[in-house]
Design an enzyme around this catalytic site. Structure first.
Site, PDB file in Angstrom:
ATOM      1  N   HIS A 268     -15.863   0.481  -5.800  1.00  0.00           N
ATOM      2  CA  HIS A 268     -16.891   1.112  -4.951  1.00  0.00           C
ATOM      3  C   HIS A 268     -17.765  -0.018  -4.396  1.00  0.00           C
ATOM      4  CE1 HIS A 268     -19.503   4.087  -3.391  1.00  0.00           C
ATOM      5  NE2 HIS A 268     -20.029   4.601  -4.483  1.00  0.00           N
ATOM      6  N   HIS A 307      -9.147   3.377   1.834  1.00  0.00           N
ATOM      7  CA  HIS A 307     -10.302   4.249   1.613  1.00  0.00           C
ATOM      8  C   HIS A 307      -9.793   5.644   1.317  1.00  0.00           C
ATOM      9  CE1 HIS A 307     -14.177   6.184   2.217  1.00  0.00           C
ATOM     10  NE2 HIS A 307     -14.698   4.985   2.064  1.00  0.00           N
ATOM     11  N   ASP A 363     -16.324  -3.056   3.256  1.00  0.00           N
ATOM     12  CA  ASP A 363     -16.536  -4.223   2.407  1.00  0.00           C
ATOM     13  C   ASP A 363     -15.744  -5.445   2.835  1.00  0.00           C
ATOM     14  OD1 ASP A 363     -18.365  -3.109   0.552  1.00  0.00           O
ATOM     15  OD2 ASP A 363     -16.727  -1.916  -0.261  1.00  0.00           O
TER      16      ASP A 363
END
Ligand code: CMC
Length: 429
Positions: A268, A307, A363
């Site tokens: 996460h 994702h 990210d």
């Protein structure tokens, strides 16, 4: 006129049931009437990791993962990133509408009033080991805030609740900056409320007395955009944790600490740290193809890719990739950028990633920018937690005021032993 119902035939009994469909879903408790006998508990759904279960109705954030759309309260993320400030977006998430100029001014002033922490909060932080992970310090200190504001447990009093909202949004940058100064062995810098929210945070991070720290304009711009992009993402792991823990009616500091703990994990909010470690481990452009082959063999993951919801390019990653070039134009290029670009180039063409719809997520590039701005890797999840706090508390409030919600309590399929008699120690094998 089609019926908004679903007809289910149970082949075990031959019985047929009709259950209503609302917003493209059926209510799982409607399945409980499906039984093989009177003593049967009734049908449940099995959904580990909530792959296909809506746990709430929400009006905060909309994602269409197939096409790569993200909107807060209806506004496209790209427009918010271009035109607004983080505090404006936090207001939007919390109160549902963009603030007018006077509303924004008073909101900013209110948040600023709450940037200071109790001196004992500072002492708590000073007690951590010199090399404590900043996210561990952040989680524990946010939890500790509940002991400073015991009235926060009156969660159904709107005024009390709003006070904690202001405190949380105002104090998380201070706690974050203190955790950074702690690992650097530097004195903590108190908030300076003459500065903007972002300037104040960067000042608490980097100020070293004389000469006075001037926040580079590109850093303020970059952090503002990154904070907006990270502010909310509907029912992700940490927000679900916030709602779950909050559903026990605990105070918002304890629930926020739980959400931050969920964010800490490498799948996460810890993923951007993991991306940089991966880029370091790859080391050079020539090693990229080897690394991709290993990932395809199941020996590790391409961090910053994939994702649960996006099966397309993460719209946040698009904004961040562009922003990276703006930041590098001032700071100089992060040498890992070319490795990241090559990984992306190969992965977007490679059958393994294409078939699984694995695209760069938020990210993939954010860590490169954070590193160029001087943030250490272990601090990245904290940078995520600061803006996500506004998303967490928006969902927490929505959950509290939703008459459909109760304490979260999933069911299980018990597959353990049947009842059996206790075995005395001497007879155990
Ligand atoms: N690299 C290689 N293969 C992957 C990756 C990846 N990053 N992500 C998924 N896969 C493969 C996975 O092995 C599986 O293959 P197969 O069907 O052959 O078993 C398939 O794709 C589906 O993966 P999954 O694990 O079932 O997907 P998920 O929805 O449970 O996981 C995820 C989503 C984000 C945890 C995962 O994609 C992942 O681990 N990514 C790397 C970590 C990361 O970048 N996380 C940040 C997420 S975005 C920010 C945030 O929410 O905090």
């Amino acid at each position: 006129m089609p019926h908004e119902t679903l007809t289910i035939t149970d082949n075990r009994t031959g019985k047929t049931y009709e259950v209503p469909i609302s917003h493209g879903t059926i209510h799982s408790t409607d399945l409980r009437q499906i039984k093989v006998s009177d003593t049967d508990f009734g049908m449940m759904t099995y959904d580990p990791a909530f792959m296909n279960t809506a746990s709430c109705k929400s009006t905060i954030t909309y994602i269409d993962g197939d096409v790569g759309i993200l909107r807060y309260r209806g506004y496209p993320i790209e427009q918010l990133a271009e035109h607004s400030s983080y505090l404006e977006v936090a207001y939007l998430l919390l109160y549902g509408e963009l603030p007018t100029a006077p509303q924004l001014a008073s909101w900013e002033a209110e948040v600023q009033k709450h940037t200071f922490v109790h001196e004992n909060v500072k002492k708590i932080m000073e007690a951590f080991r010199y090399d404590a992970h900043p996210m561990g310090m952040f989680i524990s200190t946010v939890a500790a805030l509940s002991t400073f504001y015991p009235e926060a447990s009156r969660i159904f009093d709107p005024e009390v609740r709003n006070k904690q909202v202001l405190r949380l949004i105002g104090k998380v940058p201070t706690i974050a900056a203190f955790s950074y100064r702690h690992i650097k062995g530097m004195p903590y810098i108190y908030p300076n409320n003459d500065l903007s929210f972002i300037q104040n945070f960067l000042n608490m991070m980097y100020s070293i007395g004389s000469p006075r720290y001037e926040v580079p304009a590109i850093f303020e711009k970059a952090l503002n955009i990154l904070f907006i992009l990270h502010a909310d993402h509907e029912q992700n792991c940490s927000t679900s944790a916030m709602r779950n823990v909050g559903s026990s009616q605990v105070d918002p500091y304890s629930a926020t600490a739980a959400a931050a703990a969920a964010l800490y994990g490498p799948l996460h909010g810890g993923a951007n740290e993991a991306v940089l470690k991966m880029l370091d481990q790859i080391g050079s452009l020539s090693k990229v193809p080897d690394f991709i082959e290993k990932v395809k063999k199941g020996e590790g993951r391409l961090m910053g890719f994939g994702h649960r919801v996006y099966k397309n390019y993460d719209p946040r990653a698009k904004v961040i990739k562009k922003l990276a070039y703006d930041v590098f134009a001032v700071t100089g290029t992060n040498p890992k950028l070319e490795i990241a670009l090559e990984l992306e180039r190969i992965a977007l063409e490679d059958e393994y990633f294409v078939k699984r719809k694995l695209y760069p997520n938020v990210d993939f590039y954010s860590g490169l920018i954070y590193q160029a701005m001087g943030f250490p890797m272990e601090f990245f999840p904290v940078l995520f937690a600061i803006p996500r706090t506004s998303g967490w508390i928006s969902h927490w409030q929505e959950m509290l005021l939703d008459p459909d919600q109760k304490i979260a309590r999933p069911r299980q399929i018990y597959l353990g032993s049947d009842a059996r008699d206790f075995v005395p120690m001497a007879k155990r094998r």
